[in-house]
Design a protein around this motif. Sequence first.
Motif, PDB file in Angstrom:
ATOM      1  N   ARG A   1     154.822 -76.163 -27.623  1.00 17.58           N
ATOM      2  CA  ARG A   1     156.257 -75.926 -27.806  1.00 17.58           C
ATOM      3  C   ARG A   1     157.111 -76.870 -26.975  1.00 17.58           C
ATOM      4  NH1 ARG A   1     154.931 -69.915 -27.068  1.00 17.58           N
ATOM      5  NH2 ARG A   1     154.666 -69.149 -29.200  1.00 17.58           N
TER       6      ARG A   1
ATOM      7  N   GLN B   1     142.994 -77.268 -19.322  1.00 18.76           N
ATOM      8  CA  GLN B   1     144.395 -76.833 -19.179  1.00 18.76           C
ATOM      9  C   GLN B   1     145.110 -76.851 -20.529  1.00 18.76           C
ATOM     10  OE1 GLN B   1     146.575 -78.335 -15.777  1.00 18.76           O
ATOM     11  NE2 GLN B   1     148.537 -78.094 -16.838  1.00 18.76           N
TER      12      GLN B   1
ATOM     13  N   GLY C   1     147.341 -69.547 -25.025  1.00 17.43           N
ATOM     14  CA  GLY C   1     148.419 -68.662 -24.568  1.00 17.43           C
ATOM     15  C   GLY C   1     149.575 -68.628 -25.562  1.00 17.43           C
TER      16      GLY C   1
ATOM     17  N   GLY D   1     157.060 -67.425 -26.049  1.00 14.42           N
ATOM     18  CA  GLY D   1     156.856 -67.943 -24.703  1.00 14.42           C
ATOM     19  C   GLY D   1     158.196 -68.138 -24.003  1.00 14.42           C
TER      20      GLY D   1
ATOM     21  N   ARG E   1     159.110 -71.132 -22.883  1.00 12.16           N
ATOM     22  CA  ARG E   1     159.630 -72.419 -23.360  1.00 12.16           C
ATOM     23  C   ARG E   1     160.319 -72.288 -24.708  1.00 12.16           C
ATOM     24  NH1 ARG E   1     154.104 -74.744 -21.781  1.00 12.16           N
ATOM     25  NH2 ARG E   1     154.442 -75.577 -19.678  1.00 12.16           N
TER      26      ARG E   1
ATOM     27  N   THR F   1     150.108 -62.853 -21.366  1.00 13.91           N
ATOM     28  CA  THR F   1     149.159 -63.896 -21.776  1.00 13.91           C
ATOM     29  C   THR F   1     149.896 -65.192 -22.121  1.00 13.91           C
ATOM     30  OG1 THR F   1     147.591 -62.239 -22.582  1.00 13.91           O
ATOM     31  CG2 THR F   1     147.342 -64.465 -23.454  1.00 13.91           C
ATOM     32  N   ALA F   2     151.009 -65.063 -22.819  1.00 12.83           N
ATOM     33  CA  ALA F   2     151.800 -66.253 -23.174  1.00 12.83           C
ATOM     34  C   ALA F   2     152.329 -66.935 -21.918  1.00 12.83           C
ATOM     35  CB  ALA F   2     152.955 -65.854 -24.092  1.00 12.83           C
TER      36      ALA F   2
ATOM     37  N   VAL G   1     151.239 -66.720 -18.708  1.00  9.53           N
ATOM     38  CA  VAL G   1     150.239 -67.302 -17.810  1.00  9.53           C
ATOM     39  C   VAL G   1     149.682 -68.589 -18.426  1.00  9.53           C
ATOM     40  CG1 VAL G   1     148.115 -66.102 -18.526  1.00  9.53           C
ATOM     41  CG2 VAL G   1     148.428 -66.745 -16.154  1.00  9.53           C
ATOM     42  N   GLY G   2     149.601 -68.632 -19.763  1.00 10.58           N
ATOM     43  CA  GLY G   2     149.169 -69.860 -20.428  1.00 10.58           C
ATOM     44  C   GLY G   2     150.116 -71.015 -20.134  1.00 10.58           C
ATOM     45  N   GLU G   3     151.402 -70.723 -20.127  1.00 12.35           N
ATOM     46  CA  GLU G   3     152.374 -71.755 -19.750  1.00 12.35           C
ATOM     47  C   GLU G   3     152.296 -72.035 -18.250  1.00 12.35           C
ATOM     48  OE1 GLU G   3     156.186 -70.108 -20.881  1.00 12.35           O
ATOM     49  OE2 GLU G   3     156.048 -70.886 -22.926  1.00 12.35           O
ATOM     50  N   GLY G   4     152.069 -70.972 -17.470  1.00 13.96           N
ATOM     51  CA  GLY G   4     152.183 -71.046 -16.011  1.00 13.96           C
ATOM     52  C   GLY G   4     151.047 -71.777 -15.315  1.00 13.96           C
ATOM     53  N   VAL G   5     149.936 -72.056 -16.014  1.00 13.96           N
ATOM     54  CA  VAL G   5     148.873 -72.838 -15.363  1.00 13.96           C
ATOM     55  C   VAL G   5     149.369 -74.258 -15.070  1.00 13.96           C
ATOM     56  CG1 VAL G   5     146.918 -71.519 -16.248  1.00 13.96           C
ATOM     57  CG2 VAL G   5     147.772 -73.487 -17.565  1.00 13.96           C
ATOM     58  N   SER G   6     150.400 -74.690 -15.769  1.00 14.37           N
ATOM     59  CA  SER G   6     150.982 -76.014 -15.504  1.00 14.37           C
ATOM     60  C   SER G   6     151.883 -75.950 -14.276  1.00 14.37           C
ATOM     61  CB  SER G   6     151.789 -76.473 -16.714  1.00 14.37           C
ATOM     62  OG  SER G   6     152.548 -77.614 -16.382  1.00 14.37           O
ATOM     63  N   ALA G   7     151.674 -76.881 -13.346  1.00  9.81           N
ATOM     64  CA  ALA G   7     152.496 -76.913 -12.122  1.00  9.81           C
ATOM     65  C   ALA G   7     153.958 -77.162 -12.449  1.00  9.81           C
ATOM     66  CB  ALA G   7     151.960 -77.977 -11.173  1.00  9.81           C
TER      67      ALA G   7
ATOM     68  N   HIS H   1     154.728 -70.933 -12.172  1.00 13.97           N
ATOM     69  CA  HIS H   1     153.438 -71.376 -11.639  1.00 13.97           C
ATOM     70  C   HIS H   1     153.133 -70.741 -10.281  1.00 13.97           C
ATOM     71  CE1 HIS H   1     150.003 -74.035 -11.020  1.00 13.97           C
ATOM     72  NE2 HIS H   1     150.471 -74.309  -9.821  1.00 13.97           N
TER      73      HIS H   1
ATOM     74  N   PHE I   1     152.282 -67.065 -10.383  1.00 14.18           N
ATOM     75  CA  PHE I   1     150.931 -66.737 -10.843  1.00 14.18           C
ATOM     76  C   PHE I   1     149.876 -67.091  -9.795  1.00 14.18           C
ATOM     77  CE2 PHE I   1     152.811 -66.701 -15.205  1.00 14.18           C
ATOM     78  CZ  PHE I   1     152.465 -65.402 -15.509  1.00 14.18           C
ATOM     79  N   VAL I   2     150.042 -68.231  -9.122  1.00 18.73           N
ATOM     80  CA  VAL I   2     149.094 -68.597  -8.052  1.00 18.73           C
ATOM     81  C   VAL I   2     149.000 -67.460  -7.042  1.00 18.73           C
ATOM     82  CG1 VAL I   2     148.696 -70.149  -6.096  1.00 18.73           C
ATOM     83  CG2 VAL I   2     149.434 -71.099  -8.312  1.00 18.73           C
TER      84      VAL I   2
ATOM     85  N   TYR J   1     147.506 -63.938  -8.546  1.00 17.67           N
ATOM     86  CA  TYR J   1     146.046 -63.860  -8.665  1.00 17.67           C
ATOM     87  C   TYR J   1     145.392 -63.799  -7.288  1.00 17.67           C
ATOM     88  CZ  TYR J   1     145.873 -64.248 -13.690  1.00 17.67           C
ATOM     89  OH  TYR J   1     146.003 -63.975 -15.028  1.00 17.67           O
TER      90      TYR J   1
END
Lengths: 214, 214
Positions: free
Chosen positions: A40, A115, A122, B38, B40, B118-119, B121-127, B132, B135-136, B139
């Motif tokens: 997106r 990633q 996600g 999401g 975004r 889920t949506a 955290v999928g975006e949030g793995v990106s710094a 971000h 989520f760090v 967890y």
Amino acid sequence: MPRPSAPSTPPRASATGRGARTRAAILEAATRVFAVHGYRGGSLAAIAGEAELTQPGVLHHFPSKEHVLMAVLQERDRENVKQLRSGPWHDGGVTALRTLLGLVEDNAIARERVQMFTALVGEGVSAAHPAHDFFVERYAHLRYQLIRALQRGQDAGEFRSDVDMAMIASLVLAAMDGLQIQWLLDDEETMPPRFAVLLDMLVTYLAAEPPAPG
Amino acid sequence: MPRPSAPSTPPRASATGRGARTRAAILEAATRVFAVHGYRGGSLAAIAGEAELTQPGVLHHFPSKEHVLMAVLQERDRENVKQLRSGPWHDGGVTALRTLLGLVEDNAIARERVQMFTALVGEGVSAAHPAHDFFVERYAHLRYQLIRALQRGQDAGEFRSDVDMAMIASLVLAAMDGLQIQWLLDDEETMPPRFAVLLDMLVTYLAAEPPAPG
């Protein structure tokens, strides 16, 4: 099982060496862009920029951003399936489970691809996303492969017969996905040693009871 | 452990009943919008529309879309933490593990919230994503809580002492996340029975060896 009904990519610049190299460069660039911004948030302009092409240059190979998305996913999928088609997987049982550790080890040195995958799945849980059907079918296919491998272990008397292998298959895939999330968020959450503990746990749990004496 | 350093939301329309109700309605609307599109892809206009407000109406309560995001995540987090603070969790060991099944059962009837999580955290793995750091830390905090509960089981002699509980904690969280993905993609992949198998497997694997005779 039918493969995902993605928009097919017409091979405009098909198997010529240069066309194939440009196509591969676009998919590499898309992997980087989707990893950081998702589908997106990742624009065709950004993909073109990463690939050092113009947008029309990208569109010459892929008619739309959605075509780039599906091509990236299908390529990654092909690599995984290739690995699972290798010999030891078909032996089933413990041998097949150990093959999965190799897959996790490969992922552990492919951070960008992992990633990208985590970002796209996600987004893809939403039925509104263009990769939704791809992921639905991909997980069904992986579970099917895994169930068969586990059942071969039951047939061979290696695994106990009173466990529903469909549940185990879901759990194994779930652990792989979830460990990816935690590793992407924290480098110290390395995947292979954690997955190895799961395998150890599984092998202990699934071990067939020795036949009763007499 | 410090809580996420999110932009704090000024309580402009603070504890007045109507302000609190509007705020809650915005967060409900944002949950639905983020679940489908999401962060975004979910616009402030869409959130306002879902909440039957104007965009300035939303901005009166939250200065930006990022503030809505952080408020939604913190609220969901508070609910989970509240549940883990309940009595049985603190007993540790098997009792604590069984508490997690209750969490999974609650999630199984909260599809929209699970999909949103889920949506995001999928975006949030990106710094590059505004959630971000949230989520760090989330967890890390959950793993810490889980490790302590598992170690209480070791201290009580209920669990064997030769297993690194940090690995088990990562695996348990991973399974929860991964089962959510599969369930969101396929209704028949129900989470509680699968998670119950994991717990059964864990309890078997972690069971302390009986003391040697004599």
